[in-house]
Design an enzyme around this catalytic site. Structure first.
Site, PDB file in Angstrom:
ATOM      1  N   GLY A   1       0.861  -1.162   0.000  1.00  0.00           N
ATOM      2  CA  GLY A   1       0.000   0.000   0.000  1.00  0.00           C
ATOM      3  C   GLY A   1       0.900   1.214   0.000  1.00  0.00           C
ATOM      4  O   GLY A   1       2.033   1.118  -0.434  1.00  0.00           O
ATOM      5  N   SER A   2       0.411   2.350   0.454  1.00  0.00           N
ATOM      6  CA  SER A   2       1.285   3.516   0.536  1.00  0.00           C
ATOM      7  C   SER A   2       0.482   4.751   0.873  1.00  0.00           C
ATOM      8  O   SER A   2      -0.729   4.816   0.638  1.00  0.00           O
ATOM      9  CB  SER A   2       2.025   3.795  -0.791  1.00  0.00           C
ATOM     10  N   ASN A   3       1.185   5.751   1.386  1.00  0.00           N
ATOM     11  CA  ASN A   3       0.710   7.126   1.435  1.00  0.00           C
ATOM     12  C   ASN A   3       1.704   7.982   0.667  1.00  0.00           C
ATOM     13  O   ASN A   3       2.911   7.701   0.665  1.00  0.00           O
ATOM     14  CB  ASN A   3       0.666   7.678   2.867  1.00  0.00           C
TER      15      ASN A   3
ATOM     16  N   ASN B   1      -4.272   4.913  -1.099  1.00  0.00           N
ATOM     17  CA  ASN B   1      -4.773   3.653  -1.672  1.00  0.00           C
ATOM     18  C   ASN B   1      -6.272   3.593  -1.876  1.00  0.00           C
ATOM     19  O   ASN B   1      -6.785   2.543  -2.238  1.00  0.00           O
ATOM     20  CB  ASN B   1      -4.287   2.433  -0.870  1.00  0.00           C
TER      21      ASN B   1
ATOM     22  N   ARG C   1      -7.567   5.413   6.961  1.00  0.00           N
ATOM     23  CA  ARG C   1      -6.237   5.964   6.644  1.00  0.00           C
ATOM     24  C   ARG C   1      -6.360   7.140   5.676  1.00  0.00           C
ATOM     25  O   ARG C   1      -5.682   8.160   5.840  1.00  0.00           O
ATOM     26  CB  ARG C   1      -5.325   4.866   6.105  1.00  0.00           C
TER      27      ARG C   1
END
Length: 812
Positions: free
Chosen positions: A246-248, A518, A547
């Site tokens: 995933g990621s930010n 995401n 998130r």
């Protein structure tokens, strides 16, 4: 261009390389006279590079062209990750069963195969079909560029040279016969595996299992797939919140910063072990390329990073990277299917896999014009092959070997407009968004990924009954494969048949902030929602993850405040705010305090005194810092509550598309699951000898070199930016190992000089080798929420107190 036109830049590049080499030698007397002599050029025509190591084992690789740069990169990656790399090459060769046994589980880095045998059947089939070789032979832009081919050739040579000239000390593969030299095709095969990891790579078991019906099964239609259940299964299968990646990332425009230059914070969430780890380096060909950042192991380019003018990161996108074609089979032959009434034979691939301690195993795979026949997409979505019907998987990334060209082109860009141009020219990103900022203050969000060209019109016209259920729910189209008019077609700006052109990708330019965690492109900027895209790209006006909600709250407030600097990005990374706690902890504490006698019944029916938990929840600071008391209690409680209570019963204020960042909200204190989740949590912690107000870091940690390192951050369900996923192990003290989460973190800005202002952190360190000094050095920094100051410019590299210069070369 004529010969004279090329001479000047080549001479300039040679002068720049010579100057850099002389500077490196002068600044590093430990390089010795031998290194100085080597700077005059390699003997025998072999490849070579100069590698300058600075703090934390970060290599700055200097080379004269792409082949030599690939050589230095392959050498340096092998020095840090020889065993992990070798294991991956066994995977893409289809030889895991030969070396590790057919029934052992794969490490999951390069596919979702359940065991080695099915992994081998798939990858051996890819190799025997010449899939990678055909992609390499395709001319650019559909195929890889000459620069990338040279990088791959050099990478293989560098990896092989390190193996030939060094002894492996990592116990994971020391002395192992499966550690062998590789070719450029092996490097490309690894890139192919990464490209299809969201498509064919997730269906490896179902490709291997697909066999035509026989006997009694051939006489009937077979079991039907329930559309409603299939819709939910498809939604879950393609839910990015359930991935182990995933990621930010957020980019801030110059209008929000202290100096008018852009800012970028990238926080990818990737596995901490295995072949999808990042590895840091700087790659320099003077006058041609100068880029620093993180590379996926086995990749010869920087995948996320920065240069003098731009910084970028990627986040796993919501675009559904595959579609299904439902085949109508020839009544006389279940291995033939009809297209406009004409039978078309499936292609039969016979694959044989060597097996340790046993006879080779052979299986037949079945392929169609659309792709391989599959028997499902995971256990929740069966797709039975009956006498009348079969399903074929279309994965356009199985024809995409351009991902590294995209990374290379981005690394050479000088602005966010240049990044957009790079994406348009190469069109190689298989399953990620791109978020970027530049020194001029520009920002970019774009979902320029390779997707099947499924328009909503095509889905409405050509979906089967199954597809009419799965497409709205997940973006998974199931098209009627018997109709020629249901072909995907192509866009004029696409370099590949059957995919969307880059002009159709959801994109946002020069917003005050552009953020993604995401979810779909819709709320890349909450004040300027991105709309107008087809369902396959992602959803619109639907609930966001906690998130995403927490991230948008944070970054929009930062943008509104203004005056931002790199230090503000660093604070955001380690704020460790728990959005779920802000929404629910106070109400949960009130519900706890209202329980009669301070007790609640656990799932097994026994009463549990939860009074101590009430106080811990009320006193918790709502963060996932290592010293936070009550964070672990809330974490375990929240996981249990959300697993057993539907969202409609959890919140008093439901989701509203008009206020997506702040809804749903207000915990329903009367929800029957609250007391049970509290009781189960208190009993669980008590059985493990953990107090309700125990500091998080005492029970969320990793052990490196015998040292226990507390780990900050929190799980997906809590909505923490600094995401950490760790399996619960009460006997080992709680969460004793991280499996994935924050990985190659970068906070980048500019100050008007030629040197970017960058802070980085590779949470698990450069090396998997426990004997390496860089096995846990950055993990200790992560535990302490400290950063590495990037050394990008020559003066910074050459003044490093830990500078070490080497000049590896081929020996011929």
């Amino acid at each position: 261009m004529d010969g004279h036109g090329r001479t000047r830049p080549l001479l300039r590049r040679a002068a720049l390389i010579g100057a850099a080499l002389l500077a490196a030698t002068a600044a590093a007397p430990q390089a010795s006279a031998a290194t100085a002599a080597a700077d005059r050029g390699p003997s025998g025509g072999g490849l070579s590079a100069v590698i300058r190591y600075t703090e934390n084992g970060i290599p700055h690789i200097l080379a004269q062209d792409y082949a030599h740069l690939g050589f230095g990169t392959g050498w340096a990656q092998a020095a840090d990750q020889a065993c992990v790399l070798a294991d991956g090459f066994v995977t893409v060769a289809g030889e895991r069963s030969r070396w590790f046994g057919p029934d052992a589980a794969t490490d999951g880095s390069l596919s979702s195969a359940g065991k080695n045998l099915t992994s081998d059947l798939y990858f051996k089939g890819v190799r025997e079909a010449g899939t990678v070789e055909k992609l390499l032979a395709a001319p650019a832009p559909a195929g890889p560029t000459r620069d990338l081919k040279e990088l791959m050739r050099g990478w293989a040579a560098g990896y092989n040279a390190w193996l030939a000239q060094n002894k492996i000390t990592d116990p994971a593969c020391k002395g192992a016969a499966w550690v062998r030299p590789v070719t450029a095709v092996d490097v490309a095969a690894r890139a192919f595996a990464v490209s299809v990891i969201g498509g064919q790579g997730r269906a490896v078991d179902d490709i291997a299992a697909a066999q035509p019906p026989g006997g009694a099964a051939a006489l009937g239609a077979g079991p039907a797939t329930d559309p409603a259940a299939a819709a939910e299964a498809a939604r879950a299968f393609f839910d990015t919140g359930r991935y182990d990646m995933g990621s930010n990332a957020v980019a801030f425009a110059g209008s929000t910063t202290a100096n008018g230059h852009g800012l970028l914070l990238g926080n990818p969430h990737y596995p901490w072990q295995g072949g999808r780890r990042f590895w840091q380096s700087q790659q320099t060909i003077p006058g041609e390329l100068n880029v620093s950042g993180g590379s996926l192991l086995g990749t010869p380019v920087v995948n996320i990073g920065f240069n003098e003018k731009i910084a970028w990161s990627h986040t796993v996108a919501t675009g559904t990277p595959v579609n299904l074609h439902q085949l109508t089979l020839d009544p006389a032959d279940p291995t033939a299917y009809l297209v406009d009434g004409t039978p078309e034979k499936m292609t039969r691939r016979q694959v044989t896999v060597p097996v340790a301690g046993g006879a080779p195993v052979s299986r037949t795979q079945w392929w169609t014009r659309y792709g391989p026949v599959v028997t499902g997409l995971g256990p929740g979505l069966p797709l039975p092959w009956t006498a009348g019907t079969a399903y074929a998987l279309n994965d356009p990334n199985a024809a995409n070997l351009r991902g590294s060209d995209t990374a290379l082109a981005i690394g050479r860009a000088r602005s966010v407009a240049g990044i957009q141009d790079a994406l348009k020219r190469t069109q190689g990103l298989p399953w990620v968004n791109t978020i970027a900022a530049d020194s001029a203050g520009g920002t970019l969000f774009t979902q320029s990924q390779v997707l099947p060209r499924i328009t909503d019109e095509l889905a409405a016209r050509c979906s089967t009954p199954l597809g009419r259920a799965t497409y709205p729910a997940s973006g998974l189209a199931v098209l009627d494969g018997a109709r020629g008019d249901c072909a995907l077609g192509s866009d004029p700006d696409s370099v590949q048949q059957g995919v969307f052109g880059p002009g159709k990708a959801p994109t946002l330019r020069d917003a005050p902030y552009a953020e993604n965690s995401n979810d779909s492109a819709w709320l890349a900027n909450a004040e300027t929602p991105v709309t107008g895209y087809e369902r396959i790209w992602g959803s619109l006006a639907t609930p966001r993850s906690l998130r995403t909600r927490g991230a948008v709250e944070d970054v929009s407030a930062m943008a509104a405040k203004g005056g931002l600097t790199v230090a503000d990005l660093q604070k955001q990374q380690f704020a460790n705010r728990v959005p779920a706690g802000d929404l629910a902890a106070a109400d949960a504490a009130k519900a706890c305090a209202a329980l009669p006698g301070g007790a609640a019944n656990a799932s097994d029916g026994r009463p549990v005194d939860v009074s101590a938990a009430c106080a811990a929840l009320a006193g918790w600071d709502r963060t996932a810092d290592t010293g936070s008391r009550g964070a672990l209690l809330f974490d375990r409680f929240w996981r249990k509550l959300t697993a057993s209570t539907p969202a409609k019963d959890l919140w008093l204020v439901p989701f509203s598309a008009a206020d997506p960042v702040h809804t749903p909200r207000t915990l329903n204190q009367a929800a029957p699951g609250i007391g049970r989740a509290l009781a189960d949590t208190v009993a669980e912690l008590a059985a493990a000898g953990i107090a309700p107000d125990a500091p998080l870091g005492e029970h969320q940690f990793v052990v490196r070199g015998g040292q226990k390192l507390p780990v900050p951050g929190g799980t997906e369900a809590l909505g923490v930016w600094n995401k950490i996923e760790a399996p619960w192990n009460a006997a080992a003290g709680g969460y004793p190992e991280v499996v994935h989460g924050s990985s190659h973190i970068q906070a980048v800005g500019w100050d008007g000089t030629r040197c970017p202002v960058a802070r980085t952190l590779l949470t698990y360190g450069q090396s998997s080798n426990p004997n390496s000094p860089h096995y846990a050095d950055q993990t200790r920094l992560f535990s302490q929420e400290r950063w590495v100051t990037s050394r990008f410019c020559e003066r910074d590299i050459l003044t490093s107190p830990q500078l070490k210069v080497i000049r590896p070369r081929e020996r011929r």
